[in-house]
Design a protein around this motif. Structure first.
Motif, PDB file in Angstrom:
ATOM      1  N   THR A   8      37.019  14.417  42.649  1.00 21.53           N
ATOM      2  CA  THR A   8      37.206  15.210  41.413  1.00 21.53           C
ATOM      3  C   THR A   8      39.001  14.822  41.325  1.00 21.53           C
ATOM      4  O   THR A   8      39.089  16.090  41.703  1.00 21.53           O
ATOM      5  N   PRO A   9      38.731  14.989  39.841  1.00 18.46           N
ATOM      6  CA  PRO A   9      40.288  15.438  39.072  1.00 18.46           C
ATOM      7  C   PRO A   9      40.719  17.417  39.704  1.00 18.46           C
ATOM      8  O   PRO A   9      41.923  17.563  40.209  1.00 18.46           O
ATOM      9  N   TYR A  10      39.510  18.316  39.905  1.00 18.41           N
ATOM     10  CA  TYR A  10      40.491  19.569  40.095  1.00 18.41           C
ATOM     11  C   TYR A  10      40.457  19.951  41.568  1.00 18.41           C
ATOM     12  O   TYR A  10      41.210  20.053  42.252  1.00 18.41           O
ATOM     13  N   ILE A  11      39.097  19.014  42.003  1.00 13.42           N
ATOM     14  CA  ILE A  11      39.966  19.215  43.775  1.00 13.42           C
ATOM     15  C   ILE A  11      41.179  18.644  43.987  1.00 13.42           C
ATOM     16  O   ILE A  11      41.899  18.893  45.021  1.00 13.42           O
ATOM     17  N   GLU A  15      40.522  31.126  46.099  1.00  8.56           N
ATOM     18  CA  GLU A  15      41.673  30.153  46.798  1.00  8.56           C
ATOM     19  C   GLU A  15      41.371  29.775  47.907  1.00  8.56           C
ATOM     20  O   GLU A  15      41.693  28.733  48.748  1.00  8.56           O
ATOM     21  N   GLN A  16      40.239  30.453  49.130  1.00  9.94           N
ATOM     22  CA  GLN A  16      40.645  30.487  50.231  1.00  9.94           C
ATOM     23  C   GLN A  16      39.193  29.673  50.823  1.00  9.94           C
ATOM     24  O   GLN A  16      38.616  28.180  51.458  1.00  9.94           O
ATOM     25  N   VAL A  17      38.941  30.033  50.135  1.00 10.44           N
ATOM     26  CA  VAL A  17      37.158  29.147  49.590  1.00 10.44           C
ATOM     27  C   VAL A  17      37.464  27.645  50.023  1.00 10.44           C
ATOM     28  O   VAL A  17      36.368  26.612  50.084  1.00 10.44           O
ATOM     29  N   MET A  18      38.172  27.372  49.038  1.00  6.35           N
ATOM     30  CA  MET A  18      38.805  26.259  47.911  1.00  6.35           C
ATOM     31  C   MET A  18      39.816  25.589  49.158  1.00  6.35           C
ATOM     32  O   MET A  18      39.125  23.790  49.789  1.00  6.35           O
ATOM     33  N   LEU A  60      34.664  24.098  39.628  1.00  2.00           N
ATOM     34  CA  LEU A  60      33.551  25.024  40.893  1.00  2.00           C
ATOM     35  C   LEU A  60      32.558  24.774  40.975  1.00  2.00           C
ATOM     36  O   LEU A  60      31.167  24.030  42.167  1.00  2.00           O
ATOM     37  N   ASN A  61      31.722  25.562  40.300  1.00  5.93           N
ATOM     38  CA  ASN A  61      30.261  26.012  40.388  1.00  5.93           C
ATOM     39  C   ASN A  61      29.643  24.236  39.657  1.00  5.93           C
ATOM     40  O   ASN A  61      27.943  23.860  40.674  1.00  5.93           O
TER      41      ASN A  61
END
Ligand code: ATP
Length: 704
Positions: A287-290, A136-139, A263-264
């Motif tokens: 991008t939907p995920y982001i 989560e922090q990376v994101m 993420l990959n």
């Protein structure tokens, strides 16, 4: 004959001026140089106080001095013009560019100061602790980077040197530094050929000399994303050349399974070798995920706008202590200059300790930050597994209220608040109290949270908890600037409001305690840390009992004494005076979080029209085979210019023989660098020659 009590002044040996008492340096009649932060490829960075600000003691900023002795006047005009434009740009994810001017032979750039240091330091600390940040922090960081890059690309400004050392941390927000600066510094020359730094973030097109555009910045962001997840470079090799080959021809690295597959996939898109197929910052943000993550973060950022105001009070109070310590240093310097008194060994020691403590505080700050994220990661993993088991339970049958079950799992987990790292500041009192001091004893463990976090509907969508930590280990990592704030209250129904009121309560009590005079301050400061929890006094408090007006002789005791003594000395000014307000009267940290939330909304509103590629008009777009020879010839000329004809010849021969001499043994990069020292003082100056050799090899492959 008895010796005279005092020798005549003329016979006295003039004592060597200690380094600590060098004259105060003021640049441009405005910036008081406090200390050197370090030197990079382009020059030296200093921490300075800008005296032309609203606050009496000035505002912390960074001044970079770049020697431009041989720049032609028209080149300077261009640089100044570009710098002016840059100073107009404003984004919470970009280190603010405040000012630029010429002073003697230096081109000076003044920017915002980021107290968390650069990302490279943060990485080193993670590596030391053998851990990685929570996904989560990376994101969160990745999105902050994307927002910053999108903002600049939209304004047609490229970075051209994105790397961990150019990304800074402030209040746990990443800020990209030196945006557009490389262009100012490099003028119109081709960055790729004159770049002397690390190759790890360079894109295939740059290494192949095919030109730089906004997609090359995106490539670098991909490398940073990989590094954030794995704490190692995306492309590694035995040698510089090995790294370059990996970048150009190697397999795209993938993330460990602990990271979401989405993420990959995003990383794989970013690290596409062909820049035309690589997504832009806007593509990525949409991008939907982001986009989904941005929605969640937007709410969190707006929420943090509230909590940060409390931290800011702490931070500013601590910054005030640093200022005080530094002004003490200056006072001592003045004393010397005026020959009113000589420094006693204790005073000298005190200054030395102070400086060491500042360095140590910086290191501890990063270490504590890493530890904090490690706790978050563990907490997140535990939650994930509980979430999975709660799903399994639900699948298996009753009880059907998985949501409630998930909530109660959280409550039963004995959640503890941990020091908020937004308050970690460079500060003399943050130095360790001997060897034990990196850890808290069992009595000093953070206090349990009296209430609970909201229950979460979906693990992926849950706000990233920043205040809670599961479990108590025998020894808890200790952070020197441990906030005295009481536990932050939250309830599932009114979490935000209650947090705000707790925050405000703390803020008020801080203001009260800091404006009290010396002794009262000591009392209120330490009391507020213990009364609410009923925990035993901290070692800091105990140690203070030894304090009297005399500095102890024993160096270790003296160190402790200094820390405590300076901690609680009366500053004579209230916190209200010290707070630095932005133009709209809000606290700086609040501005950043509020602004970030706004930029997140803008990112959610992005459309296809924003997905453009920005080209750098100073660099040719394509490096087809037809122009390859010309390019190589030009590069050779540049090598000669950079190293001198003779040195270039020797370096070229040495590198060519070592790298392609038919010896199939693996090249040890350290040996190679040492070998280069025979010809040049700084082996990294030869990077350009390596690039030339690399291109020549590429050309041979192309012809074959
Ligand atoms: N805005 C800033 N806030 C805090 N520290 C900074 C800031 N800018 C630079 N520094 C620190 O100052 C030191 C020197 O920085 P500088 O940018 O001059 O060189 P570098 O980043 O080490 O190398 P390079 O020239 O390759 O970018 C580094 O330790 C960096 O972390």
């Amino acid at each position: 004959m008895p010796l005279p009590k005092e020798m005549p002044r003329s016979l006295q040996k003039s004592p060597k001026k200690p380094k600590d008492q060098e004259e105060i340096r003021v640049v441009d009649n405005r910036y008081v140089v406090e200390k050197k932060l370090g030197s990079g490829n382009f020059g030296t960075a200093y921490l300075v106080r800008d005296m032309k600000t609203k606050t009496a003691d000035g505002e912390w900023k960074v001044l970079k001095e770049i020697s431009v002795g041989d720049l032609a006047p028209d080149e300077t005009v261009g640089a100044m013009h570009e710098a002016k434009l840059l100073s107009k740009l404003d984004h919470p994810g970009i280190v603010k560019f405040h000012d630029s001017f010429l002073e003697k032979e230096n081109f000076c750039i003044v920017t915002e100061f980021c107290e968390g240091g650069d990302l490279d330091n943060v990485f080193s600390e993670y590596r030391k602790q053998k851990t990685t940040p929570a996904p989560e922090q990376v994101m969160e960081w990745f999105i902050q980077l994307l927002l910053a890059v999108q903002h600049m690309h939209q304004r047609k400004v490229l970075h051209r040197d994105l790397k961990a050392r150019n990304i800074f941390m402030k209040n746990n927000v990443l800020k990209v530094g030196d945006f557009g600066i490389s262009r100012i510094l490099m003028g119109t020359s081709d960055m790729a050929t004159t770049f002397t730094g690390t190759p790890y973030y360079m894109s295939p097109e740059v290494l192949k000399h095919e030109g730089y555009n906004s997609k090359s910045d995106i490539w670098s962001i991909g490398c940073i994303l990989y590094e954030l997840c794995c704490m190692k470079h995306a492309f590694e090799g035995q040698s510089l050349m090995g790294v370059m080959y990996k970048i150009v021809e190697g397999k795209t690295p993938s993330l460990p399974d602990t990271y979401p597959k989405e993420l990959n996939e995003i990383l794989a898109r970013i690290l596409t070798k062909d820049p035309a197929k690589r997504p832009s910052a806007a593509d990525l943000l949409t991008t939907p995920y982001i986009a989904k993550k941005i929605e969640v973060l937007k709410i969190k950022m707006a929420d943090m706008k509230i909590t940060v105001s409390v931290n800011k009070v702490d931070a500013q109070a601590e910054a005030q202590d640093i200022k005080k310590a530094l002004s003490e240093k200056h006072k001592l310097g003045d004393m010397r200059r005026e020959q009113e008194a000589h420094l006693t060994p204790r005073e000298r020691m005190r200054i030395r300790k102070q400086q060491k403590a500042e360095e140590e505080a910086r290191r501890l700050k990063v270490a504590a930050f890493v530890q904090y994220n490690e706790n978050q990661r563990r907490q997140s993993e535990t939650r994930h597994s509980h979430f999975r088991s709660s799903i399994d339970v639900t699948k298996a049958g009753p009880p059907p209220q998985s949501q409630t079950a998930w909530g109660s799992v959280l409550h039963q987990q004995n959640l503890y608040n941990i020091p908020d790292l937004g308050v970690l500041h460079e500060h003399t009192r943050e130095q360790p109290l001997q060897n034990e001091s990196l850890y808290l004893t069992a009595e000093e463990t953070p206090r349990p949270i009296t209430s609970f976090e909201p229950s979460y509907r979906d693990f992926d969508e849950q706000p990233i908890p920043t205040l809670a930590k599961k479990g108590v280990e025998a020894k808890q990592p200790y952070q020197r600037s441990y906030s005295d704030d009481g536990p932050r209250l939250r309830s599932s129904s009114t979490g935000q409001l209650e947090e705000k009121s707790a925050a405000e309560k703390n803020k008020k009590s801080k203001l009260r305690s800091r404006s009290d005079s010396g002794d009262d301050k000591l009392r209120s400061s330490s009391d507020s840390g213990t009364s609410s929890s009923g925990a035993t006094d901290s070692p800091r408090r105990d140690m203070f009992e030894i304090a009297d007006d005399d500095i102890p002789e024993d160096p270790q005791m003296a160190e402790t004494f200094y820390t405590l003594h300076e901690d609680f000395e009366s500053s004579g000014s209230s916190v209200e005076e010290d707070l630095s307000y932005g133009s709209d009267g809000e606290l700086e940290g609040e501005d950043d979080f509020g602004a970030l939330a706004n930029y997140m909304q803008s990112a959610l509103d992005l459309t296809a029209a924003d997905n453009t590629t920005v080209s750098d008009d100073t660099v040719s777009d394509a490096f087809g085979p037809a122009v390859r020879d010309t390019k190589i010839r030009n590069m050779r000329t540049q090598c000669e210019k950079a190293l001198g004809k003779d040195t270039f010849k020797k370096v070229y021969r040495y590198l060519k023989d070592t790298r392609f001499g038919g010896n199939n043994e693996t090249i040890d990069e350290v040996d190679l660098m040492n070998g280069l020292r025979k010809y040049v003082t700084n082996p990294s100056d030869c990077f350009i020659v390596d690039q030339l050799l690399f291109l020549e090899e590429q050309a041979k492959i192309g012809q074959a």
